[in-house]
Design a protein around this motif. Structure first.
Motif, PDB file in Angstrom:
ATOM      1  N   ARG A  73       0.857  -1.208   0.000  1.00  0.00           N
ATOM      2  CA  ARG A  73       0.000   0.000   0.000  1.00  0.00           C
ATOM      3  C   ARG A  73       0.879   1.239   0.000  1.00  0.00           C
ATOM      4  N   GLN A 119      -8.948   5.961  -0.866  1.00  0.00           N
ATOM      5  CA  GLN A 119      -8.923   5.355   0.470  1.00  0.00           C
ATOM      6  C   GLN A 119      -8.015   4.131   0.538  1.00  0.00           C
ATOM      7  N   GLN A 120      -7.518   3.652  -0.612  1.00  0.00           N
ATOM      8  CA  GLN A 120      -6.691   2.429  -0.586  1.00  0.00           C
ATOM      9  C   GLN A 120      -5.272   2.674  -0.085  1.00  0.00           C
ATOM     10  N   TYR A 121      -4.906   3.946   0.154  1.00  0.00           N
ATOM     11  CA  TYR A 121      -3.532   4.226   0.586  1.00  0.00           C
ATOM     12  C   TYR A 121      -3.475   4.388   2.106  1.00  0.00           C
ATOM     13  N   SER A 122      -2.250   4.350   2.624  1.00  0.00           N
ATOM     14  CA  SER A 122      -2.074   4.521   4.071  1.00  0.00           C
ATOM     15  C   SER A 122      -1.637   5.973   4.334  1.00  0.00           C
ATOM     16  N   TYR A 123      -2.262   6.613   5.335  1.00  0.00           N
ATOM     17  CA  TYR A 123      -2.034   8.042   5.553  1.00  0.00           C
ATOM     18  C   TYR A 123      -1.502   8.329   6.951  1.00  0.00           C
ATOM     19  N   PHE A 147     -11.329  11.509   8.975  1.00  0.00           N
ATOM     20  CA  PHE A 147     -10.882  11.315   7.593  1.00  0.00           C
ATOM     21  C   PHE A 147     -11.135   9.867   7.225  1.00  0.00           C
ATOM     22  N   LEU A 148     -11.707   9.633   6.074  1.00  0.00           N
ATOM     23  CA  LEU A 148     -12.009   8.281   5.595  1.00  0.00           C
ATOM     24  C   LEU A 148     -12.817   7.479   6.615  1.00  0.00           C
ATOM     25  N   ARG A 197     -12.813   7.584   9.826  1.00  0.00           N
ATOM     26  CA  ARG A 197     -12.262   7.309  11.158  1.00  0.00           C
ATOM     27  C   ARG A 197     -11.473   8.514  11.671  1.00  0.00           C
ATOM     28  N   GLY A 203     -11.656   9.177  -4.014  1.00  0.00           N
ATOM     29  CA  GLY A 203     -11.679   7.723  -3.791  1.00  0.00           C
ATOM     30  C   GLY A 203     -10.292   7.145  -3.546  1.00  0.00           C
ATOM     31  N   GLU A 211     -10.607  12.071  -0.045  1.00  0.00           N
ATOM     32  CA  GLU A 211     -11.817  11.241   0.157  1.00  0.00           C
ATOM     33  C   GLU A 211     -12.653  11.227  -1.111  1.00  0.00           C
TER      34      GLU A 211
END
Ligand SMILES: NC(=O)c1ccc[n+]([C@@H]2O[C@H](COP(=O)([O-])OP(=O)(O)OC[C@H]3O[C@@H](n4cnc5c(N)ncnc54)[C@H](OP(=O)(O)O)[C@@H]3O)[C@@H](O)[C@H]2O)c1
Length: 342
Positions: free
Chosen positions: A3, A29-33, A48-49, A51, A27, A24
């Motif tokens: 990721r 959301q597949q990455y780690s932030y 965010f996303l 949570r 789209g 957001e």
């Protein structure tokens, strides 16, 4: 597949919060932030996303865990100190401040205009000034088809362009107007309510402000036209969000307005709103909340050969900052995916 990891620096600020909204909405959301701000905000939670993300203090060792992309919007001094550290640790920095924009080693990118310049990056990519981004999205198709001889910019810039402090000055001005108060301005040199202030940033020895120089210099860099004749007047106006610009442009060849309308309507990132007889033209409030650059009020300038005027509006926090940077990030992430690295 690994990721990709993304750092958001200045996450609690006006642009930083817009980054989160745009990420957001796009789209991603597949990455780690990981979210960073100053020590003052450490421990604060940002939604965010779906949570709560805890904000971390930005420190010299913050990038040692290895990020693919670092989105910076925490001001020029933070970028000066931390962007090289982030880039040195392997991240591609997309920087919203003015610090690196005119560095010849750093590409200055608007995806609709010069996406190829991303390839030239050695670790830092600069996001242009908000007033420049919307201008070059509208001008690039004209430059490609006709060539540009000269540009005259007059900008009408919203208070959100000066961050939270600018927004608060206008709110205080509105409150004072209704209640008879006298709150001194915090961000601007003068009260912004009821005024158009012909000063954005500091005056330079030649009488232009830094903001006006940014518009002129960044336009030349993005359009790869180092000798283009440009002048600018940048004005702060009592509008909460979205910048408006009157642009007079002299082309190298003659044109028909119909061809220009067709060209702009077909160009990426632009919505043509040009039916003044029906009251249809770009407006700041309409631009707010979306990422298109609105163009209208097209007319031939009878005072000069091959010249036309137009009115251009865009959301300075979104296309002028966060959305442009996220669009650059999307291109980099696509390149990483194609290289099998994310
Ligand atoms: N507003 C615009 O239209 C616009 C457009 C293009 C570019 N920009 C650029 O984007 C940057 C941010 O603008 P803004 O309008 O979002 O400003 P802002 O609302 O004042 O936010 C500033 C952000 O930077 C953080 N920060 C300040 N000092 C820091 C430090 N030492 N270490 C880590 N984080 C720190 C703040 O964190 P705390 O909350 O902890 O203080 C906050 O998150 C500026 O460089 C600005 O020129 C703004």
């Amino acid at each position: 597949m690994r990721r990709a990891k993304i750092a958001v620096v200045g996450a609690t600020g006006m642009v930083g919060r817009a980054f989160l909204r745009v990420l957001e909405e796009y789209g991603m959301q597949q990455y780690s932030y990981t979210l960073f701000a100053s020590a003052k905000s450490a421990g604060e939670k940002l939604r965010f996303l779906g949570r709560d993300f805890e904000v971390r203090e930005l420190r010299e060792d913050s990038f040692s865990e290895g990020f693919d992309i670092a989105l910076f919007s925490a001001g020029a001094s933070v970028s000066e100190r931390f962007a090289p550290i982030a880039a040195g640790s392997g991240a591609v920095v997309i920087d919203n401040s003015s610090r690196w924009r005119m560095d010849p080693e750093v590409p200055l990118v608007v995806p609709e205009v010069n996406p190829g310049d991303i390839e030239l990056s050695r670790g830092i990519i600069a996001n242009p000034n908000c007033s420049t981004i919307q201008a070059v999205v509208a001008l690039a198709p004209l430059q490609r088809e006709y060539g540009i001889e000269r540009i005259v910019y007059t900008t009408f810039q919203a208070v959100s362009g000066a961050g939270r402090g600018g927004w608060e000055d206008l709110e205080a001005g509105v409150r004072d107007h209704l209640s008879g108060g006298h709150t001194p301005p915090k961000k601007f040199s003068q009260g912004i309510f009821g005024n158009c202030i012909p000063q954005i940033d500091l005056f330079q020895p030649d009488g232009y402000t830094k903001e006006e120089h940014k518009l002129m210099d960044e336009t030349r860099k993005i359009l790869h036209a180092p000798d283009m004749a440009i002048t600018a007047t940048a004005v702060r106006v009592p509008v909460f969000n979205s910048h408006s610009e009157a642009i007079n442009v002299e082309l190298k060849k003659d044109f028909s307005l119909e061809d220009i309308r067709r060209l702009l309507a077909e160009s990426p990132g632009i919505e043509l709103l040009d039916q003044p007889e029906n009251g249809v033209y770009p407006l700041a409030r309409e631009a707010t909340g979306q990422d298109l650059v609105l163009v209208g009020r097209l007319r031939r300038d009878p005072s000069r050969e091959n010249s036309l005027d137009m009115w251009v509006c865009a959301d300075n926090i979104r296309k002028g900052a966060a959305a442009n940077a996220v669009q650059i990030a999307e291109i980099i992430l696509k390149n990483l995916r194609e290289a099998g690295r994310a």
